[in-house]
Motif scaffolding. Sequence first.
Motif, PDB file in Angstrom:
ATOM      1  N   ARG A  54      53.532 -18.588  38.581  1.00  0.00           N
ATOM      2  CA  ARG A  54      53.275 -17.729  39.537  1.00  0.00           C
ATOM      3  C   ARG A  54      51.794 -17.279  39.347  1.00  0.00           C
ATOM      4  NH1 ARG A  54      58.433 -16.994  37.765  1.00  0.00           N
ATOM      5  NH2 ARG A  54      60.107 -17.279  39.248  1.00  0.00           N
ATOM      6  N   LEU A  55      50.907 -17.806  40.315  1.00  0.00           N
ATOM      7  CA  LEU A  55      49.421 -17.426  39.786  1.00  0.00           C
ATOM      8  C   LEU A  55      48.997 -16.132  40.445  1.00  0.00           C
ATOM      9  CD1 LEU A  55      48.330 -20.903  41.711  1.00  0.00           C
ATOM     10  CD2 LEU A  55      48.806 -20.473  39.236  1.00  0.00           C
ATOM     11  N   ASN A  56      49.756 -15.482  41.444  1.00  0.00           N
ATOM     12  CA  ASN A  56      49.364 -14.084  41.561  1.00  0.00           C
ATOM     13  C   ASN A  56      50.626 -13.776  42.589  1.00  0.00           C
ATOM     14  OD1 ASN A  56      49.109 -14.930  44.604  1.00  0.00           O
ATOM     15  ND2 ASN A  56      47.013 -15.813  44.035  1.00  0.00           N
ATOM     16  N   PRO A  57      50.536 -12.372  43.135  1.00  0.00           N
ATOM     17  CA  PRO A  57      51.804 -11.883  43.835  1.00  0.00           C
ATOM     18  C   PRO A  57      52.329 -12.711  45.063  1.00  0.00           C
ATOM     19  CG  PRO A  57      50.336 -10.171  43.028  1.00  0.00           C
ATOM     20  CD  PRO A  57      49.677 -11.328  42.866  1.00  0.00           C
ATOM     21  N   VAL A  58      51.300 -13.641  45.650  1.00  0.00           N
ATOM     22  CA  VAL A  58      51.783 -14.077  46.712  1.00  0.00           C
ATOM     23  C   VAL A  58      51.750 -15.744  46.757  1.00  0.00           C
ATOM     24  CG1 VAL A  58      50.961 -12.431  48.140  1.00  0.00           C
ATOM     25  CG2 VAL A  58      49.508 -14.177  47.757  1.00  0.00           C
ATOM     26  N   THR A  59      51.143 -16.332  45.680  1.00  0.00           N
ATOM     27  CA  THR A  59      51.263 -17.754  45.672  1.00  0.00           C
ATOM     28  C   THR A  59      51.985 -18.134  44.131  1.00  0.00           C
ATOM     29  OG1 THR A  59      49.109 -17.672  46.409  1.00  0.00           O
ATOM     30  CG2 THR A  59      49.753 -19.746  45.543  1.00  0.00           C
ATOM     31  N   THR A  60      52.792 -19.201  44.494  1.00  0.00           N
ATOM     32  CA  THR A  60      53.578 -19.942  43.216  1.00  0.00           C
ATOM     33  C   THR A  60      53.233 -21.396  43.217  1.00  0.00           C
ATOM     34  OG1 THR A  60      55.189 -18.072  43.118  1.00  0.00           O
ATOM     35  CG2 THR A  60      55.793 -20.216  42.120  1.00  0.00           C
ATOM     36  N   ALA A  61      52.644 -21.948  42.363  1.00  0.00           N
ATOM     37  CA  ALA A  61      52.525 -23.359  42.198  1.00  0.00           C
ATOM     38  C   ALA A  61      53.824 -24.002  41.508  1.00  0.00           C
ATOM     39  CB  ALA A  61      51.095 -23.931  41.290  1.00  0.00           C
ATOM     40  N   THR A  62      54.275 -25.259  41.779  1.00  0.00           N
ATOM     41  CA  THR A  62      55.577 -25.753  41.561  1.00  0.00           C
ATOM     42  C   THR A  62      55.226 -27.193  40.964  1.00  0.00           C
ATOM     43  OG1 THR A  62      56.082 -26.667  43.830  1.00  0.00           O
ATOM     44  CG2 THR A  62      56.796 -24.426  43.191  1.00  0.00           C
ATOM     45  N   LEU A  63      56.019 -27.828  39.996  1.00  0.00           N
ATOM     46  CA  LEU A  63      56.070 -29.097  39.600  1.00  0.00           C
ATOM     47  C   LEU A  63      57.300 -29.453  39.386  1.00  0.00           C
ATOM     48  CD1 LEU A  63      54.720 -31.504  38.443  1.00  0.00           C
ATOM     49  CD2 LEU A  63      54.560 -30.741  36.247  1.00  0.00           C
ATOM     50  N   ARG A  77      64.020 -41.911  41.391  1.00  0.00           N
ATOM     51  CA  ARG A  77      63.179 -41.053  40.314  1.00  0.00           C
ATOM     52  C   ARG A  77      61.904 -40.410  41.323  1.00  0.00           C
ATOM     53  NH1 ARG A  77      64.656 -45.271  37.497  1.00  0.00           N
ATOM     54  NH2 ARG A  77      65.618 -44.933  35.373  1.00  0.00           N
ATOM     55  N   THR A  78      61.830 -39.198  41.254  1.00  0.00           N
ATOM     56  CA  THR A  78      60.793 -38.553  42.094  1.00  0.00           C
ATOM     57  C   THR A  78      60.000 -37.415  41.218  1.00  0.00           C
ATOM     58  OG1 THR A  78      62.240 -38.681  43.965  1.00  0.00           O
ATOM     59  CG2 THR A  78      60.346 -37.087  44.174  1.00  0.00           C
ATOM     60  N   VAL A  79      58.683 -37.384  41.551  1.00  0.00           N
ATOM     61  CA  VAL A  79      57.970 -36.154  40.614  1.00  0.00           C
ATOM     62  C   VAL A  79      57.014 -35.884  42.038  1.00  0.00           C
ATOM     63  CG1 VAL A  79      56.002 -35.713  39.184  1.00  0.00           C
ATOM     64  CG2 VAL A  79      57.636 -37.446  38.618  1.00  0.00           C
ATOM     65  N   GLN A  80      57.109 -34.471  42.263  1.00  0.00           N
ATOM     66  CA  GLN A  80      56.163 -33.790  43.305  1.00  0.00           C
ATOM     67  C   GLN A  80      55.637 -32.352  42.707  1.00  0.00           C
ATOM     68  OE1 GLN A  80      58.862 -32.819  46.472  1.00  0.00           O
ATOM     69  NE2 GLN A  80      59.040 -35.121  46.960  1.00  0.00           N
ATOM     70  N   ALA A  81      54.316 -32.204  43.376  1.00  0.00           N
ATOM     71  CA  ALA A  81      53.802 -30.922  42.886  1.00  0.00           C
ATOM     72  C   ALA A  81      53.450 -30.134  44.303  1.00  0.00           C
ATOM     73  CB  ALA A  81      52.474 -31.171  42.275  1.00  0.00           C
ATOM     74  N   GLY A  82      53.357 -28.737  44.059  1.00  0.00           N
ATOM     75  CA  GLY A  82      53.024 -28.232  45.380  1.00  0.00           C
ATOM     76  C   GLY A  82      53.070 -26.547  45.260  1.00  0.00           C
ATOM     77  N   PHE A  83      53.392 -26.011  46.256  1.00  0.00           N
ATOM     78  CA  PHE A  83      53.215 -24.380  46.112  1.00  0.00           C
ATOM     79  C   PHE A  83      53.748 -23.849  47.201  1.00  0.00           C
ATOM     80  CE2 PHE A  83      49.684 -25.717  49.218  1.00  0.00           C
ATOM     81  CZ  PHE A  83      50.027 -25.020  50.372  1.00  0.00           C
ATOM     82  N   ILE A  84      54.142 -22.538  46.982  1.00  0.00           N
ATOM     83  CA  ILE A  84      54.625 -21.589  47.919  1.00  0.00           C
ATOM     84  C   ILE A  84      53.867 -20.509  47.940  1.00  0.00           C
ATOM     85  CG2 ILE A  84      56.835 -20.166  48.229  1.00  0.00           C
ATOM     86  CD1 ILE A  84      58.189 -21.843  45.985  1.00  0.00           C
ATOM     87  N   ARG A  85      53.430 -19.953  49.281  1.00  0.00           N
ATOM     88  CA  ARG A  85      52.771 -19.148  49.589  1.00  0.00           C
ATOM     89  C   ARG A  85      53.183 -18.131  50.678  1.00  0.00           C
ATOM     90  NH1 ARG A  85      47.535 -16.978  47.992  1.00  0.00           N
ATOM     91  NH2 ARG A  85      46.415 -15.907  49.922  1.00  0.00           N
ATOM     92  N   GLU A  86      53.371 -16.853  50.238  1.00  0.00           N
ATOM     93  CA  GLU A  86      53.487 -15.872  51.348  1.00  0.00           C
ATOM     94  C   GLU A  86      52.246 -15.424  52.165  1.00  0.00           C
ATOM     95  OE1 GLU A  86      55.423 -12.410  49.183  1.00  0.00           O
ATOM     96  OE2 GLU A  86      56.852 -13.711  48.098  1.00  0.00           O
ATOM     97  N   LEU A  87      52.331 -15.777  53.471  1.00  0.00           N
ATOM     98  CA  LEU A  87      51.332 -15.637  54.296  1.00  0.00           C
ATOM     99  C   LEU A  87      51.270 -14.221  54.608  1.00  0.00           C
ATOM    100  CD1 LEU A  87      51.738 -18.995  56.511  1.00  0.00           C
ATOM    101  CD2 LEU A  87      50.269 -18.564  54.453  1.00  0.00           C
ATOM    102  N   SER A  88      52.488 -13.903  54.668  1.00  0.00           N
ATOM    103  CA  SER A  88      52.315 -12.408  55.194  1.00  0.00           C
ATOM    104  C   SER A  88      54.058 -11.729  54.644  1.00  0.00           C
ATOM    105  CB  SER A  88      52.471 -12.128  56.570  1.00  0.00           C
ATOM    106  OG  SER A  88      53.532 -12.323  57.258  1.00  0.00           O
ATOM    107  N   SER A  89      54.215 -10.587  55.101  1.00  0.00           N
ATOM    108  CA  SER A  89      55.438 -10.017  54.524  1.00  0.00           C
ATOM    109  C   SER A  89      56.646 -10.462  55.302  1.00  0.00           C
ATOM    110  CB  SER A  89      55.424  -8.347  54.733  1.00  0.00           C
ATOM    111  OG  SER A  89      55.369  -8.287  56.442  1.00  0.00           O
ATOM    112  N   ILE A  90      56.459 -11.546  56.351  1.00  0.00           N
ATOM    113  CA  ILE A  90      57.690 -12.043  57.124  1.00  0.00           C
ATOM    114  C   ILE A  90      57.514 -13.560  57.133  1.00  0.00           C
ATOM    115  CG2 ILE A  90      57.856  -9.904  58.597  1.00  0.00           C
ATOM    116  CD1 ILE A  90      56.342 -11.458  60.961  1.00  0.00           C
TER     117      ILE A  90
END
Length: 470
Positions: free
Chosen positions: A215-224, A244-257
């Motif tokens: 959890r990099l900041n309140p609106v961005t989470t990096a994932t592995l 077998r699968t390996v993936q990296a990514g992120f979850i970003r809250e663009l706004s409240s909705i």
Amino acid sequence: MNNRLIRSAAIGGLAALAVTPAVSQDEEEYDSFRQRLRIEQNFVGGDNLGLENPSEGRTALATTRLSYGLQSETDIQQLSLAIGAGLRFGNIADGNTMRTGFVDPLIALRYNREGANALLALDADYQQTDISLVQPLWTFLDSDGVVTPPADFSDIRGSGERRAYNIGARLETGLTDPFGLRLRARTSGTNYIDATDDELADYDNTSLGLTALFRLNPVTTATLDMSYLKYSSADATDTDRETRTVQAGFIRELSSIATLTFSAGYSTVDSTLTDPLTGVRSTERSEGPSGGIDYDAEMPNGTFNAGFDVYQNQDGQRGTFLVTRALELPRGSFSGNLGVTQLEGADPEIIGGFNWIYNMPSSSFRLFFDRTVYTDSSDEDRLTNLLVAGYSHEINQVSSLSLDLSLSYTEASADEESSERGTLVLAYNRELNEYWSFNTGVAFRSLQDEAIGEADATAVFFGIGRNFDF
């Protein structure tokens, strides 16, 4: 107890008991503990219940079933348990391997616990059913109103016993910390006993997964994310397949909705098969990039989603783009989706569907359609078309009429033939008092398969049951 479940039980000689107990739970009530004991007597008489060609003849069944459900809930944990079994007697058609005596045992367990910074979820179920009493599509409606049939739904025909198990666990830690972990594990499988269709093969699936969240900041989470899947089948080639699968990514809250999710990685698929002629086992590898991008948004009257994903299987790479819109309506709800999917080296295929629920003062109507790609019991992608329609009319406060239809068409693939299956049920349902209820009606089932041709079955049923609530 839902009359539709009772009706499905009468048709299939199964319990009128869902995977979770049929004990309602007030969402505002905590520290509750509820139990239900139910006893039922079902009678079914029909012709060609095994959907054989030529017809196998007439069958008459009487099944007594006892089931028990428990549900306990506090503000941090939920527990549910369901168990049941039946005693079946009757006159079985020649050639049908349906069992009598003690039949259709079922056990299902769910446990969830959420603390201040961790979550644990456990589930396990085991069920034995008769192949010739396959359940219609509407019994596989989930809590979101989506039909999710078992992997072998299009393959089931003939008679015999089907034994299925499913065990899963999920643990998530660091729910509010800068670093969190999600661990998941699941194993499931299906075995066939005395099956008259020799093409039915036992199969098992195992999956393991680990996701790290930063959890990099309140609106961005990096994932592995790392995952492992294993499929095994006792088919003609004794198939073993590991992905077998390996993936990296992120979850970003663009706004409240609105939320944007992205992942990218790589997958390898190793398939080991035995040559039926030489007996020599060999391994083939398929590999390539995998991942996806997904956009979710809350709308004033529902939700919107658009996503594209790519995954790898033994046949190559498949890409899918899908747009979904869900609406809350004054008298019900409507959701629809439309997209396209393409397997590497093949033509693109249109996919999509809708789910419409319409409620009237004394009746209700549901129409569900879905054309999508399902993974069947042979671990092969199959384009499948599903239709479920249901109408219920309340005659008065204690009685109702219902009409239900389910149709499925699984399209042919390189290794499998097409299959069409249909069920139509008309039933009268009545509550005799607070505890007793009964239903009666007629059911028609059909099967069209390139291997056996066309077959149909007609049955009449009557069921009566009593609830004991504690």
